[in-house]
Design an enzyme around this catalytic site. Structure first.
Site, PDB file in Angstrom:
ATOM      1  N   SER A  33      -3.232   1.795  -5.268  1.00  0.00           N
ATOM      2  CA  SER A  33      -3.260   0.853  -4.152  1.00  0.00           C
ATOM      3  C   SER A  33      -1.917   0.113  -4.005  1.00  0.00           C
ATOM      4  CB  SER A  33      -4.443  -0.093  -4.357  1.00  0.00           C
ATOM      5  OG  SER A  33      -4.714  -0.799  -3.197  1.00  0.00           O
ATOM      6  N   HIS A  55     -12.867   2.452  -3.337  1.00  0.00           N
ATOM      7  CA  HIS A  55     -11.581   1.943  -3.819  1.00  0.00           C
ATOM      8  C   HIS A  55     -11.683   1.544  -5.290  1.00  0.00           C
ATOM      9  CE1 HIS A  55      -7.559   0.745  -2.699  1.00  0.00           C
ATOM     10  NE2 HIS A  55      -7.695  -0.381  -3.382  1.00  0.00           N
TER      11      HIS A  55
END
Ligand SMILES: *[C@@H]1O[C@H](CO)[C@@H](O)[C@H](O)[C@H]1NC(C)=O
Ligand SMILES: *[C@@H]1O[C@H](CO)[C@@H](O)[C@H](O)[C@H]1NC(C)=O
Ligand SMILES: *[C@@H]1O[C@H](CO)[C@@H](O)[C@H](O)[C@H]1NC(C)=O
Length: 422
Positions: A187, A395
């Site tokens: 990320s 995620h």
């Protein structure tokens, strides 16, 4: 009240509310002693730091300190001896970088059979783990005091990419004697790498391969309402917060972190609520049930959130609104003064010339498939872009799922092997 007074009253009231909330999320609580927490039933792993926790599972870690060009003191860890590797270490070294509000501990919270730090070092790579400025391992500076000097907190991904990532790369290369390393970023950990390639010519060449796990650059399609609202609120109130001396948010030991850590281990019911919170934060529609175990949920909130600056959070708020991957937007007038243009300058994605492997999930509510695909279309040297087969891959799964060993590690390992020399 006249409308003018009412307005003044409103502004005052809102400011006070903002400050109250700001303090709640920033202010260090009375530190609760470890023994107290143990007796209250917190899982042991949630109370341990990186060296202790890896040591508990039979891995030997070293702690290293790195000073950036602008004086920030960062902590890195290296797994010097993996439990299940009995061969000579594979070269070059691998640098693993956490995401927003995380620390190196996020790579070990899910335990020895799932944490990527364990899997990668068990495969005999010389694994180094970074910690960016502002988190609890990297909250130091050669002359600024993070508790007193607002200037310490004046950073966002720009400074992390300009200073932290290059300093850590240089340190690992100097220490090991290699000319290049392989970089894995989750990320923000990939976003800051892209910033580095754009802003620090030459640094990209020190890396042989980049593996971007759910890479965050432009985030206009982010579905998570909570993340959107949270970061955009920080963008709106950054000025007000800073007037009252609030520049640091969501740090470890703050009321917010202590509260979730306590709450999530309190009972089976609250623990399940915490799993739901993770799902809601990540993605609202279809939770990936059972992927993050209930034990991991309790452990991870001992290390998360790990702290960052209001300024960095505010920049994420901006990235949800802009279809460009660009620098901080200070508003047209200020932009003219700072950048000489009304719009903030773009980061140069063509400067990421190093080979990129990208791995991303279809059910990621923070870094959306559309934004990843946009990013891949802009990078000049993408060797493979892999959508995780599991349709519910989120995620948070990247760092905390119990299934990383089957879903994402094989691809990571395949490419690390391909980019292993000698
Ligand atoms: C981790 O814990 C050990 C043992 O308590 C301590 O010696 C070490 O300084 C700690 N490291 C960090 C970075 O907090
Ligand atoms: C943890 O999760 C498993 C399966 O998801 C469940 O069977 C078990 O009861 C849970 N344990 C606790 C303590 O909640
Ligand atoms: C972006 O980087 C590429 C590769 O280094 C370079 O050729 C190009 O001129 C840069 N573009 C801008 C606008 O700086």
């Amino acid at each position: 009240m006249t409308s003018k007074r009412l307005n003044t009253f409103n502004v005052l009231f809102i400011s006070l509310a903002v400050v109250a909330v700001g303090y709640v999320i920033r202010t260090p609580w009375l530190p609760i002693r470890r023994e107290t927490k143990t007796s209250m039933g917190y899982p042991e792993d949630s109370l341990m730091n990186f060296t202790e926790l890896t040591g508990k599972y039979g891995y030997i870690s070293e702690e290293h300190h790195v000073i950036t060009d602008d004086g920030y003191i960062l902590t890195m860890f290296r797994i010097a001896k993996a439990k299940n590797c009995h061969k000579r270490k594979r070269s070059p070294p691998v640098l693993l970088m956490h995401g927003l509000l995380q620390s190196s501990d996020s790579w070990i919270d899910s335990g020895p059979n799932a944490g990527l730090a364990y899997l990668i070092s068990d495969a005999c790579y010389d694994l180094w783990l970074g910690n960016v400025r502002g988190n609890y391992y990297s909250r130091g500076h050669v002359h600024l005091n993070p508790d007193k000097d607002a200037e310490y907190w004046n950073f966002y991904i720009e400074e992390i990419g300009m200073y932290d990532v290059p300093a850590m790369i240089d340190y690992v290369l100097d220490y090991t004697g290699f000319e290049k390393l392989n970089y894995i970023g989750f990320s923000q950990g990939t976003g800051t790498f892209l910033v580095m390639c754009s802003e620090r010519p030459g640094y990209c060449d020190k890396v042989q391969l980049v593996i971007g796990l759910a890479p965050a650059a432009r985030q206009i399609n982010t579905k998570s309402k909570i993340f959107r609202t949270l970061t955009q609120t920080f963008d709106k109130v950054e000025g007000a917060l800073s007037m009252y001396g609030v520049q640091e948010v969501l740090c470890k030991g703050a009321f917010s972190q202590e509260f979730v850590a306590y709450f999530c281990q309190m009972s089976d019911f609250t623990e399940r609520l915490c799993e739901t919170i993770i799902d809601v934060f990540d993605h609202v529609e279809s939770p990936h049930s059972g992927s993050i175990t209930n034990e991991t949920t309790k452990v991870l909130f001992g290390h998360f959130p790990a702290g960052t600056s209001v300024h960095n959070m505010a920049r994420y708020g901006q990235s949800m609104k802009s279809d460009r991957f660009e620098k901080f937007n200070y508003g047209k007038e200020q932009n003219l003064v700072i950048y000489g243009s009304e719009q903030p300058p773009l980061y140069n994605l063509s400067a990421t010339t190093v080979p990129v492997l990208c791995i991303y999930g279809k059910n990621d509510g923070l870094v959306d498939v559309k934004d990843v695909e946009w990013l891949m279309s802009k990078l000049p040297n993408v060797i493979e872009s892999v959508k995780v087969e599991e349709p519910l891959w989120t995620h948070m799964d990247v760092t905390y799922s119990q299934y990383t060993g089957d879903t994402i590690f094989p691809k990571i390992n395949e490419y690390l092997l391909k980019y292993t020399s000698a």
